[in-house]
Design a protein around this motif. Structure first.
Motif, PDB file in Angstrom:
ATOM      1  N   PHE A 192       0.921  -1.075   0.063  1.00  0.00           N
ATOM      2  CA  PHE A 192       0.056  -0.113  -0.080  1.00  0.00           C
ATOM      3  C   PHE A 192       0.872   1.275   0.021  1.00  0.00           C
ATOM      4  O   PHE A 192       0.594   2.194  -0.972  1.00  0.00           O
ATOM      5  CB  PHE A 192      -0.935   0.030   1.240  1.00  0.00           C
ATOM      6  CG  PHE A 192      -2.021  -0.832   1.052  1.00  0.00           C
ATOM      7  CD1 PHE A 192      -2.677  -1.332  -0.153  1.00  0.00           C
ATOM      8  CD2 PHE A 192      -2.867  -1.323   2.077  1.00  0.00           C
ATOM      9  CE1 PHE A 192      -3.654  -2.088  -0.391  1.00  0.00           C
ATOM     10  CE2 PHE A 192      -3.877  -2.178   2.068  1.00  0.00           C
ATOM     11  CZ  PHE A 192      -4.272  -2.680   0.542  1.00  0.00           C
ATOM     12  N   PHE A 195       2.498   1.863  -3.294  1.00  0.00           N
ATOM     13  CA  PHE A 195       1.576   2.239  -4.343  1.00  0.00           C
ATOM     14  C   PHE A 195       0.938   3.631  -4.167  1.00  0.00           C
ATOM     15  O   PHE A 195       1.112   4.423  -5.027  1.00  0.00           O
ATOM     16  CB  PHE A 195       0.122   1.346  -4.233  1.00  0.00           C
ATOM     17  CG  PHE A 195      -0.675   1.433  -5.281  1.00  0.00           C
ATOM     18  CD1 PHE A 195      -0.530   0.978  -6.710  1.00  0.00           C
ATOM     19  CD2 PHE A 195      -1.832   2.194  -4.948  1.00  0.00           C
ATOM     20  CE1 PHE A 195      -1.435   1.547  -7.788  1.00  0.00           C
ATOM     21  CE2 PHE A 195      -2.857   2.504  -6.139  1.00  0.00           C
ATOM     22  CZ  PHE A 195      -2.795   2.236  -7.321  1.00  0.00           C
ATOM     23  N   TYR A 214       3.457  -6.587  -4.144  1.00  0.00           N
ATOM     24  CA  TYR A 214       2.493  -7.243  -3.977  1.00  0.00           C
ATOM     25  C   TYR A 214       2.595  -8.788  -4.483  1.00  0.00           C
ATOM     26  O   TYR A 214       1.840  -9.530  -3.836  1.00  0.00           O
ATOM     27  CB  TYR A 214       1.268  -6.509  -5.280  1.00  0.00           C
ATOM     28  CG  TYR A 214       0.175  -7.468  -5.563  1.00  0.00           C
ATOM     29  CD1 TYR A 214      -0.748  -7.425  -4.803  1.00  0.00           C
ATOM     30  CD2 TYR A 214       0.082  -8.070  -7.048  1.00  0.00           C
ATOM     31  CE1 TYR A 214      -2.070  -8.215  -5.000  1.00  0.00           C
ATOM     32  CE2 TYR A 214      -0.881  -8.964  -7.148  1.00  0.00           C
ATOM     33  CZ  TYR A 214      -1.838  -8.985  -6.271  1.00  0.00           C
ATOM     34  OH  TYR A 214      -3.096  -9.542  -6.478  1.00  0.00           O
ATOM     35  N   ILE A 231      -7.454  -1.683  -4.289  1.00  0.00           N
ATOM     36  CA  ILE A 231      -6.586  -0.579  -4.972  1.00  0.00           C
ATOM     37  C   ILE A 231      -7.649  -0.228  -6.139  1.00  0.00           C
ATOM     38  O   ILE A 231      -7.501   0.846  -6.533  1.00  0.00           O
ATOM     39  CB  ILE A 231      -5.340  -1.393  -5.546  1.00  0.00           C
ATOM     40  CG1 ILE A 231      -4.244  -1.323  -4.445  1.00  0.00           C
ATOM     41  CG2 ILE A 231      -4.383  -0.639  -6.593  1.00  0.00           C
ATOM     42  CD1 ILE A 231      -2.891  -1.522  -4.352  1.00  0.00           C
ATOM     43  N   TYR A 234     -10.141   1.969  -5.040  1.00  0.00           N
ATOM     44  CA  TYR A 234      -9.540   3.332  -4.933  1.00  0.00           C
ATOM     45  C   TYR A 234      -9.295   4.222  -6.248  1.00  0.00           C
ATOM     46  O   TYR A 234      -9.798   5.476  -6.580  1.00  0.00           O
ATOM     47  CB  TYR A 234      -8.090   3.122  -4.299  1.00  0.00           C
ATOM     48  CG  TYR A 234      -7.199   4.389  -4.144  1.00  0.00           C
ATOM     49  CD1 TYR A 234      -7.513   5.474  -3.619  1.00  0.00           C
ATOM     50  CD2 TYR A 234      -5.836   4.207  -4.800  1.00  0.00           C
ATOM     51  CE1 TYR A 234      -6.815   6.652  -3.439  1.00  0.00           C
ATOM     52  CE2 TYR A 234      -5.130   5.183  -4.794  1.00  0.00           C
ATOM     53  CZ  TYR A 234      -5.536   6.346  -4.367  1.00  0.00           C
ATOM     54  OH  TYR A 234      -4.691   7.550  -4.272  1.00  0.00           O
ATOM     55  N   TYR A 252      -1.085   2.696 -11.395  1.00  0.00           N
ATOM     56  CA  TYR A 252      -1.925   1.516 -11.668  1.00  0.00           C
ATOM     57  C   TYR A 252      -1.611   0.518 -12.561  1.00  0.00           C
ATOM     58  O   TYR A 252      -1.433  -0.940 -12.523  1.00  0.00           O
ATOM     59  CB  TYR A 252      -3.329   2.070 -11.763  1.00  0.00           C
ATOM     60  CG  TYR A 252      -4.267   0.617 -11.513  1.00  0.00           C
ATOM     61  CD1 TYR A 252      -4.401   0.047 -10.267  1.00  0.00           C
ATOM     62  CD2 TYR A 252      -4.850   0.314 -12.714  1.00  0.00           C
ATOM     63  CE1 TYR A 252      -5.310  -1.013 -10.254  1.00  0.00           C
ATOM     64  CE2 TYR A 252      -5.801  -0.886 -12.628  1.00  0.00           C
ATOM     65  CZ  TYR A 252      -5.880  -1.439 -11.544  1.00  0.00           C
ATOM     66  OH  TYR A 252      -6.694  -2.629 -11.401  1.00  0.00           O
ATOM     67  N   PHE A 401      -6.873   7.422  -0.097  1.00  0.00           N
ATOM     68  CA  PHE A 401      -6.433   5.991  -0.063  1.00  0.00           C
ATOM     69  C   PHE A 401      -6.682   5.492   1.421  1.00  0.00           C
ATOM     70  O   PHE A 401      -7.174   4.380   1.781  1.00  0.00           O
ATOM     71  CB  PHE A 401      -5.028   5.693  -0.449  1.00  0.00           C
ATOM     72  CG  PHE A 401      -4.783   4.310  -0.522  1.00  0.00           C
ATOM     73  CD1 PHE A 401      -5.117   3.417  -1.363  1.00  0.00           C
ATOM     74  CD2 PHE A 401      -4.091   3.889   0.705  1.00  0.00           C
ATOM     75  CE1 PHE A 401      -4.800   2.183  -1.295  1.00  0.00           C
ATOM     76  CE2 PHE A 401      -3.717   2.512   0.725  1.00  0.00           C
ATOM     77  CZ  PHE A 401      -4.195   1.766  -0.472  1.00  0.00           C
ATOM     78  N   TYR A 405      -9.068   2.580   2.798  1.00  0.00           N
ATOM     79  CA  TYR A 405      -8.608   1.404   3.735  1.00  0.00           C
ATOM     80  C   TYR A 405      -9.124   1.338   4.757  1.00  0.00           C
ATOM     81  O   TYR A 405      -9.616   0.107   5.147  1.00  0.00           O
ATOM     82  CB  TYR A 405      -6.959   1.586   3.538  1.00  0.00           C
ATOM     83  CG  TYR A 405      -6.332   0.634   4.300  1.00  0.00           C
ATOM     84  CD1 TYR A 405      -6.770  -0.863   4.289  1.00  0.00           C
ATOM     85  CD2 TYR A 405      -4.990   0.787   4.819  1.00  0.00           C
ATOM     86  CE1 TYR A 405      -6.035  -1.794   5.096  1.00  0.00           C
ATOM     87  CE2 TYR A 405      -4.161  -0.145   5.618  1.00  0.00           C
ATOM     88  CZ  TYR A 405      -4.869  -1.652   5.575  1.00  0.00           C
ATOM     89  OH  TYR A 405      -3.900  -2.498   6.330  1.00  0.00           O
TER      90      TYR A 405
END
Lengths: 724, 467
Positions: A192, A195, A214, A231, A234, A252, A401, A405
């Motif tokens: 996270f 990202f 990931y 994700i 988001y 992304y 984000f 989350y």
């Protein structure tokens, strides 16, 4: 840091410059030393169980992980990858390499190798025991950087401190709890963070890093599905709120494509990223982003806005329609598998109860009670909404984000107890924002009041300066005193949090559950080490190829500690097999013997707490055996074991209950036993009743071993009688 | 009850001696034994035999060697032979230990094996001396029935000869067998034989020629547990920083009558004297004094049932296996402890160092089938040599422990069939330069130094491409 741009404007004196640098260095020094202390604190607060008991593996699943890690270090990676385990799921066996997330084992084996390369002759068990605390320490560092990314360094520091001792996380990362989650929470937060960093910078390097993060997460835990759904969600929210940017596009796409390809390397995951319904959201958002990019380009090319509006409408409709048709076709043709029961049970808390008793039977899959939220989060539960308020006040890509989350994971935490773990980092981060912002505002208020005359020289960060000015303008009476009182209140709450966390860790989360401890009559500590007594007996005194039947809870422990083949274990992949064992346990002995002979069972192991008052024994789990058995074999009916809907073992119990195999094995010769002074013989201390069937005769089984406190009882299946 | 075993068949065997009675000028026939008394103690699972021999030299030449003979079936179980001679007169007697060595004789009848006792002073013609011989047999009590249930008591067979096997003429001899209880199922009668209490007396027998043999079989109750350590690996690690770390890995088995059928915890808990009387519940290990950091564990973790008692002269560790051991049940475990180095490491006169430590197993009343002693010398030690009072197999190994670069030299000694009496000391000599002690701390310090230098360098070097 904000002082830097001002420097050139000031009279450039070397002295001042060096002085400024020194404060910066001081700040760095303080920050680094706080982080070091937090790092150490996160590690040592998880060592209660090692100090109180010993360096040992806890609970159930960690024993499987430990066994596989041992295999990995002894036989190498390729043997581990191709390992067919004959000792579990007899007679089916288990393809271990293809049915586990290898991240944890590979990590531990790697640490072990590195330590041995550096000539630290540690045992692999010590590495496994300390893996979870080590990764918890690393998580605090990630939390710091994450907090720094979404708010500022202060919030980062507070987040690191909060997550270091948060009970919600400690519950799965104490020393000895060698489970996937221990590593996975680190991987989750790290992914996270990377990202968000990638979205903030638009850098290909960061998004590549997040793809690897990931990949590590996928290799470590099934919870990666949360990432691959959060994700895209988001990104979708950013798209809807009109925050589409090139940075997002780069972050992304790179993360999704590379992450997907990397994840396919894990055999257990395989092609699920393109074939399973749970992963389709990510793919949909991926295509949607391409459409956005295309539209952006068209918008750039077209100067006419009206034409573009029309074009936009047509394109979006087409894209959505094509996507829907593709999904529908995929579903119909069976190429895309539908959602699994576990996924459904997350979305609908009542689903498992009705459809999958095996999921519902696990205590950590129950919906969360309010008390456990309070237990695991304490003041964070109040700080979380406050943090959300601050986040909304300063919306950015990063804060959106963390808000998403936080909100989604809080929902999942409400559905299942064990998912509190996933929510913990978000709750800590959001609360850290609340704490940091409040404290910062208050201190700025205090300091600005002191230097009220020379306001020009106080330079806070731009936002806090603005807020302090706003507060100053109001110039309420007793402002300073109020600020001091509020600060003290905050510190009081935080210190309460620290004591609460330490107390919870020491009392609730640091028992290995293999060794049970109780207070004796004189206040001394009594240890019940019956599990290991029984497993070691199995290991030493039964034939090496003996097959042991027990309820699936004990499967991993029997194979790891007893080194014997089991019929079912904690990897509950085959419901029918488990139901067969449940059926055997809930049948009469002569019916059960047929099932046991067909499964080639040599020994039957039951856990019984009637002598010690240990309540999580097989008699209390028995109704689940009946339900799971009855789910596959309708001959087993739950009402047969109940009297007026009530579950009892005393004289008033149902006749089927009093004569089923489980009852007989647990209470065999228990009727002669005096457990408590002043009570009749055969008094069950776990349920507080005198048992109903004291004259139990076994025909096809014989008692092979019973541990010193009767917690584990092992029976041998007698060979068939001679016919001549 | 105590009807003698049908002796008729056996009686044919009684005198199978006098086979190769070849008259040569060997000292064998100069000696004769005027009086022999043998006391066989079968109360535990280690059979102890005390033999008192009065040896006279009837020949003309002085001799200093006395032979002991054993049948080949017994010699496999023979753990140790010791011989003592009484010195001095009347009240001021002292016992002097004599050398005993196994000997091969070419004309041994029926494969008999010999041990030679070397007398300190040669026995002149016409003189006599009294020898005290002690020898121990392991695995010599054979459970019969071989399998028993939980509530049955353990019965064993003991086979021996009513007459002492000897290459010499014995004028008068008596044998006593001491049983653990009065419960004797049967015993072979070789008249005169009688039994009183826990003792069976064979003899006195007069004037038996050399190699007289008369097999007997005693069947009696022996409820003592038979702790047998199938394999024991003792590792003694020397650290010149002041610690001696001992790690002992046991594979323990109950060598008595095998357990059959049910194990009932109810019976075991409520009737401890009747049920599982021969089960092995605890063991006592006698450790050196000033022992510290004792642990007792196995493959799956710590075993909480142990007690340590220490005083200034000895330490006693009482350990219980995880579960009571019935016949044939096994348990493996590890005992480890640390000892202060100055009690065991000394400097010899030639500037070498030597370790002085006990060889055997610290568990009392325990037979060890195979013992491996490993002495791990500190890194950098040279020329190891071991001095052991009895023959052992030796070789060298290398072990890598914490922060080792070249590895530590390990002196490995192996011996089979050991009993607690043999807990004698052995010495390992080696040379070691004290400067090697500093190698590991210096390595650590330099590693940290390099780490900090790397950190400083990283903070001061700008690696970015764009300026």
């Amino acid at each position: 840091m904000a002082t830097m741009p001002i420097l050139p404007n000031m009279p450039a004196l070397d002295l001042i410059k060096s002085f400024k640098l020194k404060t910066k260095q001081q700040e760095l020094l303080i920050r680094v030393s706080i982080l070091c202390l937090v790092y150490i604190l996160a590690f040592i607060t998880r060592l209660f169980s090692v100090l109180r008991y010993e360096s040992m593996i806890h609970e159930f699943d960690p024993y499987f992980n430990y066994r596989t890690t041992l295999y990995l270090t002894q036989n190498g990676f390729y043997d581990f990858w191709n390992w067919f385990d004959y000792e579990s799921w007899y007679p089916l066996g288990r393809i271990v390499g293809g049915t586990l997330y290898p991240g944890l084992m590979v990590t531990a084996a790697l640490i072990y190798r590195i330590l041995h390369f550096l000539r630290f002759a540690v045992h692999i068990r010590e590495v496994c025991v300390l893996t979870a605390p080590f990764f918890a320490s690393n998580t605090t560092l990630v939390a710091y950087f994450f907090g720094k990314e979404i708010w500022d360094t202060g919030a980062g520091l507070v987040a690191a401190i909060l997550i270091a001792i948060c009970p919600g996380y400690i519950s799965r990362s104490v020393a000895g709890s060698y489970d996937n989650e221990g590593v996975a929470i680190f991987a989750l937060l790290f992914t996270f963070y990377l990202f968000v960093k990638a979205v903030n910078t638009g850098s290909l390097a960061w998004s590549l890093a997040s793809a690897f993060g990931y990949f590590y997460m996928v290799s470590a835990w099934g919870g990666y599905v949360f990432i691959i759904n959060l994700i895209p969600l988001y990104v979708l929210v950013l798209l809807i709120t009109g925050r589409y940017s090139m940075r997002l596009y780069v972050a992304y796409n790179c993360m999704y494509v590379l992450g997907m390809l990397l994840a396919m390397q894990i055999r257990f995951v395989g092609f699920q990223h393109v074939q399973s319904g749970e992963h389709m959201a990510a793919m949909g958002v991926f295509f949607l982003l391409q459409v956005f990019y295309f539209l952006d380009w068209v918008k750039h090319m077209l100067s006419d806005t009206k034409l573009f509006q029309a074009f936009l409408r047509i394109t979006v409709t087409c894209a959505v329609a094509v996507g829907a048709i593709a999904l529908g076709l995929g579903m119909l043709s069976g190429y895309i598998s539908p959602w699994t029961g576990r996924f459904y049970s997350l979305l609908d808390p009542t689903y498992a109860k009705d459809h999958i008793p095996i999921i519902a039977s696990v205590s950590e899959h129950q919906p969360t009670a309010w008390s456990s939220f309070m237990f695991d989060f304490h003041i964070l539960l109040f700080l979380f909404p406050a943090g959300l308020y601050f986040c909304f006040k300063r919306l950015s890509d990063a804060t959106i984000f963390i808000v998403m989350y936080g909100l989604t994971s809080m929902y999942f935490a409400g559905v299942m107890v064990r998912l509190i773990l996933v929510a913990t980092p978000a709750v800590c981060l959001v609360s850290a924002i609340a704490v940091s912002a409040t404290v910062k505002n208050l201190t700025v208020l205090l300091r600005s009041k002191n230097k009220g005359v020379q306001t020009g020289s106080t330079k806070g960060s731009s936002s806090s300066k603005a807020s302090s000015k706003a507060l100053l303008d109001q110039s309420q009476p007793f402002q300073k005193n109020g600020a001091i009182a509020l600060l003290f209140g905050a510190f009081y709450l935080l210190s309460k949090y620290a004591t609460h966390c330490t107390w919870v860790t020491s009392e609730a989360y640091s028992s290995p559950s293999i060794v049970l401890a109780a207070r004796g009559a004189h206040g001394s500590r009594v240890i019940f080490d019956d599990y290991r007594e029984a497993y070691f007996w199995l290991r030493q005194n039964t034939p090496p190829d003996a097959k042991v039947m027990s309820w699936w809870d004990y499967g991993y422990q029997i194979t790891a500690m007893g080194n014997r083949t089991v019929i079912v274990d904690n990897n509950t992949w085959n419901n029918t097999h488990i139901a067969t064992v449940g059926r055997a346990m809930s049948s009469y002995e002569d019916e059960a013997i047929e099932i046991m002979r067909s499964l080639d069972v040599d020994y039957v192991l039951v856990v019984f707490g009637g002598v010690t008052g240990y309540s999580s024994d097989d008699i209390n789990k028995f109704l689940w055996m009946v339900r799971i058995g009855g789910g596959v074999f309708p001959v087993i009916k739950e009402p047969d074991y109940l009297v007026n809907g009530e579950y009892r073992v005393d004289k008033g119990a149902a006749p089927k209950m009093l004569n089923c195999l489980m009852y007989k094995l647990c209470y065999y010769r228990f009727g002669e036993m005096l457990t408590e002074y002043g009570k009749p013989p055969g008094y069950d201390r776990a349920r507080g009743v005198e048992i109903g069937n004291k004259d139990i005769k076994l025909e096809h089984l014989e008692e092979a071993f019973t541990t010193s406190n009767w917690i584990v009882r092992i029976y041998k299946v007698k060979p068939p009688n001679n016919r001549w | 009850m105590e009807a003698p075993i049908r002796a008729t068949g056996i009686l044919g065997f009684t005198l199978f001696s006098l086979l190769f009675f070849v008259c040569r000028s060997s000292p064998l026939h100069n000696l004769f034994i005027s009086n022999a008394e043998r006391r066989i103690d079968v109360t535990s699972h280690i059979v102890k035999v005390y033999l008192t021999l009065k040896v006279e030299n009837a020949g003309t030449t002085p001799t200093s060697e006395v032979l002991l003979a054993f049948p080949p079936t017994q010699v496999d179980h023979l753990a140790t032979v010791e011989a003592l001679v009484t010195k001095g007169k009347r009240k001021k007697t002292t016992l002097v230990r004599l050398d005993v060595k196994p000997t091969e004789l070419p004309d041994a009848p029926n494969g008999a094996k010999y041990f030679t006792i070397y007398l300190a002073n040669p026995l002149n013609s016409g003189e006599s001396t009294t020898l005290e011989v002690l020898y121990l047999f392991t695995h010599s009590l054979e459970p019969f029935p071989a399998e028993i249930g939980q509530s049955e008591s353990q019965l064993v067979h003991y086979r021996d000869s009513a007459l002492i096997l000897s290459p010499y003429h014995i004028k008068q001899q008596t044998t006593f067998i001491k049983t653990p209880s009065t419960k004797v199922e049967s015993f072979t009668r070789v008249e005169p034989t009688n039994r009183a209490g826990t003792e069976i007396k064979y003899g006195p027998y007069e004037d038996r020629p050399p190699y007289s043999f008369s097999p007997i079989l005693v069947h009696f109750e022996n409820n003592s547990p038979f702790p047998v350590v199938e394999e024991l690996v003792r590792e003694v690690e020397i650290s010149h920083w002041g610690n001696l770390q001992v790690t002992e890995q046991y594979t323990l088995v109950h060598g008595g009558a095998r357990h059959k059928g049910v194990f009932s915890r109810v019976d075991y808990q409520s009737r401890p004297t009747l049920s599982g009387a021969s089960s092995l519940q605890h063991l006592l290990a006698r450790l050196p004094p000033r022992v510290h950091s004792v642990y007792y564990r196995d493959e799956i973790g710590n075993i909480s049932s142990s007690h340590l008692r220490t005083d200034s002269r000895k330490s006693e560790l009482e350990i219980e296996p995880r579960y009571p051991l019935f016949g044939g049940w096994k348990a493996t475990f590890v005992i480890g402890y640390g000892l202060p180095l100055q009690d065991f490491l000394f400097e010899s006169s030639d500037d070498r160092r030597y370790l002085n430590f006990t060889f055997g197993c610290p568990l009392l009343e325990t037979v060890v089938d195979k013992l491996t002693v490993k002495v791990v010398l500190p890194e950098g030690s040279k020329d190891p040599s071991a001095v052991v009072p009895f023959p052992v197999d030796q070789h060298l190994e290398t072990k890598y422990s914490y922060l080792d670069v070249v590895g530590r030299t390990v002196v490995v000694m192996e011996k089979k069939n050991l009993v607690p009496v043999q807990n004698s000391h052995f010495q390992v000599y080696y040379t070691f330069k004290p400067i090697f002690m500093l190698a590991e701390p210096l390595m650590l310090a330099s590693a940290f130094f390099l780490f900090f230098v790397a950190c400083v360098a990283y903070l001061h070097i700008d690696l970015s491409i764009r300026k």
